[in-house]
Design an enzyme around this catalytic site. Structure first.
Site, PDB file in Angstrom:
ATOM      1  CG  ASN B 397      -2.001   1.035   1.148  1.00 42.27           C
ATOM      2  OD1 ASN B 397      -1.903   1.970   0.379  1.00 42.27           O
ATOM      3  ND2 ASN B 397      -3.021   0.899   1.978  1.00 42.27           N
ATOM      4  CG  ASP B 398       1.435   3.230   3.685  1.00 35.75           C
ATOM      5  OD1 ASP B 398       0.343   3.624   3.248  1.00 35.75           O
ATOM      6  OD2 ASP B 398       1.638   2.924   4.870  1.00 35.75           O
TER       7      ASP B 398
END
Lengths: 112, 473
Positions: B397-398
């Site tokens: 994700n990040d």
């Protein structure tokens, strides 16, 4: 005494600098094995356990020797073994695929 | 310096050279294994010469040597057994355990050295000062590393453990430890103060690690690795043993660099991590997809994904923590093999913190027989995204949040993988939940992105099945 202290301090500082230089060039791909390898290197503390044994002459000394040796040996043996296990898995790619010889999916593709 | 001591010094220099050469060889996967073995040879030389010197110089107290051999036997069998059986996903906690024992050994040796002087003259400052630092750093590392290992293993809750008055308690314990340390140096023959220091530093180690969130724990492991190195170097100063000083300094430098590197790629500062209280545990607490706002999201099925992959020329796989947590490295490797055999060029774009610590994802993929030439580092990967047809993001994700390029949010400035530069993006993820940084990811709502909501392992297995129908047809 001060002379040998100075020599030891010089060795310490230079080793720090060498460490920074060597480690900062290691790619992130290998940072976990590198950390594990560095971990094994501090297992050299077992040499300190040997020195402790050499100086021990009382039951307290024997007990401390035992503890130091057990902790240090777990560090040094475990550290090198697990690092080797990790690095053994890093493999070169297989030789260029030859669909005719390859079995499985590649073979199926070649046939169809 | 006697001739014998000189000879020992020379063997230590050889050992130190082998340590440095060994670490130096860790810069490429093709030479890394040899590097570790070269370092092991250095270790054998250092220990061998220490034993020889001790036998010749002081002869032998049979009981002391028996204690040494018995202890080493117990420790070695524990170390080898744990190392040969540990799962690759559990490497960070094993490293933490080895930090603990290394630090504990350094503290024990420092105490023994201090006691040795106590029977004769009191130790000079050149001994008592490194002894105090060795005990302080060594016992702090011992207890702190065990707590960190417990957090990573899930034996201790990953959430930051904070309680009212913790800061005051920390300061109080630190004060007691510092006072005991000073008194141990000043009174020099009183072992009692050293024991107070030992207990105080051990409590401090526990207090230091408890408030740290599980996801931050690997950074602490790396920091404690540096501490262990310093503790060993301090023991080296106390014993006037250069092998310990050199090796300890090398590890101190290595741990420090890796700590700074990890903090940088996680977009955190080391002080903020050490102060703790950030985030929760790293065990995902996903809520189901239902009920979330999915209006902007294009959802895909396993079949859609397979079709897209089978007809691509170049695929870049972005493995994230979700893949590691689901132990899906074998499934992803199987999918990659299928596609490669079909003529698709498949490579992996690996962010430094894709696993729990930098490089761990590479180890996991290597375990699944992925050749290291397919693993691209951040900068190589970001060049490759520009020409890639499909970026397959799995449980990440990040590390691929394009908002990192914009100022003013939690991921601003974080080095990311430019998955959004690929012609199309497929994301396998359990839900729309945010990652470690707690921010939303515009990549997921990008028109060229398709989301396949699934657990990494299950989802990849479905895609493998679907892909087989396309590549075999």
């Amino acid at each position: 005494m001060t002379e040998s202290l100075f020599a030891n301090l010089a060795i310490f500082v230079l080793s720090l600098l060498v460490g920074v230089e060597v480690i900062s060039k290691i790619p992130s791909t290998l940072q976990t094995p590198m950390m594990s390898a560095a971990n094994a290197v501090h297992g050299v503390v077992i040499a300190g356990a040997v020195a402790t044994a050499a100086a021990a002459d009382s039951w307290t000394g024997y007990a401390l020797t035992f503890v130091a040796a057990a902790l240090a040996a777990a560090n040094v043996f475990g550290g090198y073994v697990v690092t080797d296990r990790m690095l053994a898995m890093f493999k070169r790619p297989d030789p260029p695929p030859d669909p005719a010889e390859d079995t499985g999916i590649a073979g199926e593709v070649a046939r169809t | 310096m006697t001739d014998l001591a000189f000879l020992v010094g020379v063997t230590y220099l050889i050992a130190a050279t082998l340590f440095v050469v060994g670490l130096h060889k860790m810069r490429a996967p093709s030479t890394a294994r040899r590097g570790n073995r070269i370092s092991a040879v250095g270790m054998v030389i250092a220990v061998g010469s220490t034993v020889t010197f001790a036998l010749i110089d002081t002869g032998g107290d049979v009981l002391a040597w028996t204690a040494l051999v018995l202890g080493a036997g117990v420790g070695a069998s524990f170390g080898v057994r744990r190392s040969s059986t540990v799962k690759m996903t559990d490497i960070p906690q094993l490293i933490s355990v080895f930090n603990a024992v290394g630090g504990g050994a350094a503290a024990t040796i420092a105490i023994a050295d201090f006691l040795h002087y106590r029977t004769g003259d009191s130790p000079p400052l050149t001994v008592s000062i490194p002894v105090v630092f060795g005990v302080l750093i060594g016992s702090l590392t011992f207890s702190g590393s065990l707590i960190a290992a417990g957090k990573l293993q899930g034996l201790i809750p990953g959430q930051p453990i904070v309680f009212p008055g913790a800061r005051v308690l920390n300061l109080g314990v630190a004060g007691v430890a510092a006072g005991a340390g000073v008194l141990a140096i000043v009174t020099s023959s009183h072992i009692e103060w050293l024991l107070v220091l030992l207990v105080g530093a051990s409590i401090l180690g526990i207090l230091m690690v408890l408030p740290i969130g599980g996801a931050d724990a690997p950074v602490i492991v790396s920091l404690l690795n540096a501490f262990t190195g310093l503790a060993v170097a301090m023991a080296g100063f106390a014993l006037d043993n250069q092998a310990l000083i050199i090796a300890g300094a090398l590890v101190g430098a290595a741990g420090t660099i890796l700590t700074l590197e990890m903090a940088k790629v996680m977009n955190r500062s080391v002080p903020s991590i050490v102060l703790g209280g950030f985030g929760t545990s790293d065990t995902a607490t996903d809520t189901p997809v239902d009920g979330q706002d999915l209006n902007d999201v294009r959802q895909l099925t396993a079949d859609d994904v397979a079709l897209q992959l089978a007809y691509a020329h170049q695929v870049l796989i972005v493995p994230g923590y979700g893949l590691a947590a689901a132990q899906a490295q074998h499934e992803v490797a199987e999918l990659a093999k299928l596609l490669t055999a079909h003529g698709v060029k498949v490579r992996y774009a690996i962010h430094p913190v894709a696993g729990r610590m930098p490089g761990q994802m590479n180890v996991l993929l290597a375990e699944a027989d992925v050749p290291y030439t397919q693993m691209l580092q951040l900068d190589e990967a970001n060049t490759a995204f520009d020409t890639c047809d499909v970026a397959l993001v799995i449980g990440a994700n990040d590390v691929c949040n394009p908002d990192a390029r914009e100022p003013g949010n939690a991921v601003s400035g974080m080095p990311i993988l430019d998955a959004d530069h690929a012609k199309s993006v497929v994301v396998i993820k359990r839900s729309m939940n945010s990652g470690y940084a707690g921010v939303s990811n515009p990549l997921f709502t990008d028109p060229k992105t398709g989301m396949f909501f699934s657990d990494a392992k299950k989802g990849l297995a479905e895609i493998v099945v679907a892909t087989k129908t396309y590549v075999a047809a």
